[in-house]
Scaffold this active site. Structure first.
Site, PDB file in Angstrom:
ATOM      1  N   LYS A   1     -21.361 -65.286 -31.064  1.00 12.43           N
ATOM      2  CA  LYS A   1     -22.206 -65.781 -29.590  1.00 12.43           C
ATOM      3  C   LYS A   1     -23.187 -64.544 -29.387  1.00 12.43           C
ATOM      4  O   LYS A   1     -23.769 -64.092 -30.809  1.00 12.43           O
ATOM      5  CB  LYS A   1     -20.706 -64.533 -29.152  1.00 12.43           C
ATOM      6  CG  LYS A   1     -21.652 -62.968 -29.320  1.00 12.43           C
ATOM      7  CD  LYS A   1     -20.320 -62.423 -28.411  1.00 12.43           C
ATOM      8  CE  LYS A   1     -20.588 -60.995 -27.479  1.00 12.43           C
ATOM      9  NZ  LYS A   1     -19.411 -60.480 -26.848  1.00 12.43           N
TER      10      LYS A   1
ATOM     11  N   GLU B   1     -20.112 -32.375  -5.654  1.00 12.71           N
ATOM     12  CA  GLU B   1     -20.166 -31.680  -6.692  1.00 12.71           C
ATOM     13  C   GLU B   1     -18.432 -31.545  -7.241  1.00 12.71           C
ATOM     14  O   GLU B   1     -17.530 -31.426  -6.600  1.00 12.71           O
ATOM     15  CB  GLU B   1     -20.892 -30.876  -6.919  1.00 12.71           C
ATOM     16  CG  GLU B   1     -21.787 -30.442  -7.568  1.00 12.71           C
ATOM     17  CD  GLU B   1     -22.676 -29.208  -7.249  1.00 12.71           C
ATOM     18  OE1 GLU B   1     -22.155 -27.652  -7.132  1.00 12.71           O
ATOM     19  OE2 GLU B   1     -23.892 -29.220  -6.973  1.00 12.71           O
TER      20      GLU B   1
ATOM     21  N   ASP C   1     -20.684 -31.314  -1.071  1.00 13.56           N
ATOM     22  CA  ASP C   1     -22.320 -31.967  -2.024  1.00 13.56           C
ATOM     23  C   ASP C   1     -21.942 -32.895  -2.924  1.00 13.56           C
ATOM     24  O   ASP C   1     -23.193 -33.696  -2.993  1.00 13.56           O
ATOM     25  CB  ASP C   1     -23.216 -31.305  -2.428  1.00 13.56           C
ATOM     26  CG  ASP C   1     -22.816 -30.366  -2.899  1.00 13.56           C
ATOM     27  OD1 ASP C   1     -21.505 -30.209  -3.496  1.00 13.56           O
ATOM     28  OD2 ASP C   1     -23.165 -29.412  -3.546  1.00 13.56           O
TER      29      ASP C   1
HETATM   30  C1  R5P Z   1     -18.685 -56.341 -27.508  1.00 19.97           C
HETATM   31  O1  R5P Z   1     -19.468 -56.891 -28.251  1.00 19.97           O
HETATM   32  C2  R5P Z   1     -17.687 -56.302 -27.520  1.00 19.97           C
HETATM   33  O2  R5P Z   1     -16.205 -56.086 -28.045  1.00 19.97           O
HETATM   34  C3  R5P Z   1     -16.446 -57.059 -26.284  1.00 19.97           C
HETATM   35  O3  R5P Z   1     -16.387 -58.156 -26.147  1.00 19.97           O
HETATM   36  C4  R5P Z   1     -17.052 -56.670 -25.238  1.00 19.97           C
HETATM   37  O4  R5P Z   1     -17.621 -55.595 -24.570  1.00 19.97           O
HETATM   38  C5  R5P Z   1     -16.998 -57.899 -23.353  1.00 19.97           C
HETATM   39  O5  R5P Z   1     -17.770 -57.720 -22.794  1.00 19.97           O
HETATM   40  P1  R5P Z   1     -18.240 -58.643 -21.658  1.00 19.97           P
HETATM   41  O6  R5P Z   1     -16.372 -58.908 -20.767  1.00 19.97           O
HETATM   42  O7  R5P Z   1     -18.473 -58.582 -20.643  1.00 19.97           O
HETATM   43  O8  R5P Z   1     -18.636 -59.783 -22.673  1.00 19.97           O
END
Ligand code: R5P
Length: 320
Positions: A198, A42, A40
């Site tokens: 970012k 598990e 199942d």
């Molecule tokens: C987030 O702040 C982490 O430090 C990485 O920059 C992030 O998880 C990377 O994720 P992705 O590859 O989806 O941009």
């Protein structure tokens, strides 16, 4: 004299090659453990060796499929506790759910803390993990946590690849600044830093809003903890290329690599991406180079078993 006479190593299905490699490093076989599924779905676990009073290390990153691998780990811990293990160390080279370590808006869970509670309730006595997104997660536990970093090993390889070049270490977002600053310690010469700012308009979308530092005419090394969608590295690579970096490399600890991420990164101007084997990645394009953490983890397991300091291993002058 170790507190527990025998060291026993066992693993689930998340990363058997790493567990096997660690076992070779500590010169002990992996314990015979059946980890499969009932019909199942598990999780079924059966420890076939006697582990009474042993110092048990369970190697299992909670990488994708995260819930499956986490459940295997919890059930393994439970089985080991009920088999009268003397001490149980959960070795999570990658700690899944670590990116949900705080609430960013109302009515969200803090899943990193929930996982900490689950591990402790299952019966873990110690935790060993690598490069947590946020080191504050250590504080989610009331049991000892050894938090290692892959920085020394990754930096050593970067130094080999960029011998004599003018390097700039780049944090691909504000959250990575401390990590990159720590990475810098493993260079024996002065290396400048740059920071990218970012924005995430949507969960899987990354937009660069600025860069502080000078990358022009330099080899830019992007340093991060996780590659998931690859969006962060892709956007960072575009930005440093636009600003005049002559060569672009990346060093990232955990290759989570969501579907399509490797192909996406292969399209960028990143020449090489160093990753580690905290997560099993069977087939990757040649862009990726794996730096193994098995000797480091093996040495740490021995040190925990024999009651020797682990933190001194991270120092620059201590060979691994
Ligand atoms: C987030 O702040 C982490 O430090 C990485 O920059 C992030 O998880 C990377 O994720 P992705 O590859 O989806 O941009």
């Amino acid at each position: 004299m170790p507190a527990f006479e025998r060291m026993v190593l066992m693993t689930g299905n998340a990363n058997r090659p790493l567990a096997q490699h660690i076992a070779e490093c500590v010169r002990r076989p992996l314990a015979r453990v059946l980890v499969s599924r009932f019909r199942d779905g598990e999780t079924q676990v059966l420890i076939e060796d006697d582990i009474r009073n042993a110092d048990v290390f369970i190697v299992q990153p909670t990488s994708p499929p995260v819930n499956e691998n986490l459940m295997e780990l919890l059930v393994l811990i439970d089985a080991a506790r009920r088999a009268s293990a003397g001490r149980i160390t959960a070795v999570l080279p990658y700690y899944g759910y670590s990116r949900q370590e705080k609430k960013t808006r109302g009515r969200e869970p803090i899943t990193a803390k929930l996982v900490a509670n689950l591990l402790t309730t299952a019966g873990a006595n110690r935790i060993l993990t690598v490069d947590l997104t946020n080191p504050a997660i250590e504080g989610f536990f009331d049991i000892p946590v050894d938090h290692l970093t892959a920085a020394k090993l990754l930096a050593t390889r970067i130094k080999e690849l960029c011998y004599d070049e003018e390097i700039v270490l780049v944090a691909p977002d504000e959250g990575a600044v401390r990590r990159v600053d720590h990475f810098r310690r493993y260079f024996h010469r002065e290396v400048p830093l740059a920071v990218i700012f970012k924005d995430r308009p949507r969960p899987d979308e990354v937009k660069v809003v600025g860069l502080v530092g000078d990358v022009t005419g330099k080899t830019a090394v992007l340093v991060d903890d996780i590659i998931s969608t690859g969006g962060t590295l892709t956007a960072a690579a575009e930005e440093v290329q636009k600003r005049g970096a002559t060569r672009i490399l990346a060093a990232v600890t955990h290759p989570v690599l969501a579907e399509g991420a490797a192909e996406r990164l292969a399209e960028t101007s990143i020449e090489r991406i160093l990753i580690t084997d905290t997560i099993y990645t069977p087939e990757l394009p040649p862009l990726f180079e794996v730096v193994t953490l098995a000797p480091l983890l093996g040495e740490v397991l021995n040190r925990i078993h024999f009651g020797i300091s682990v933190s001194e291993l991270m120092r620059n002058n201590v060979p691994l």
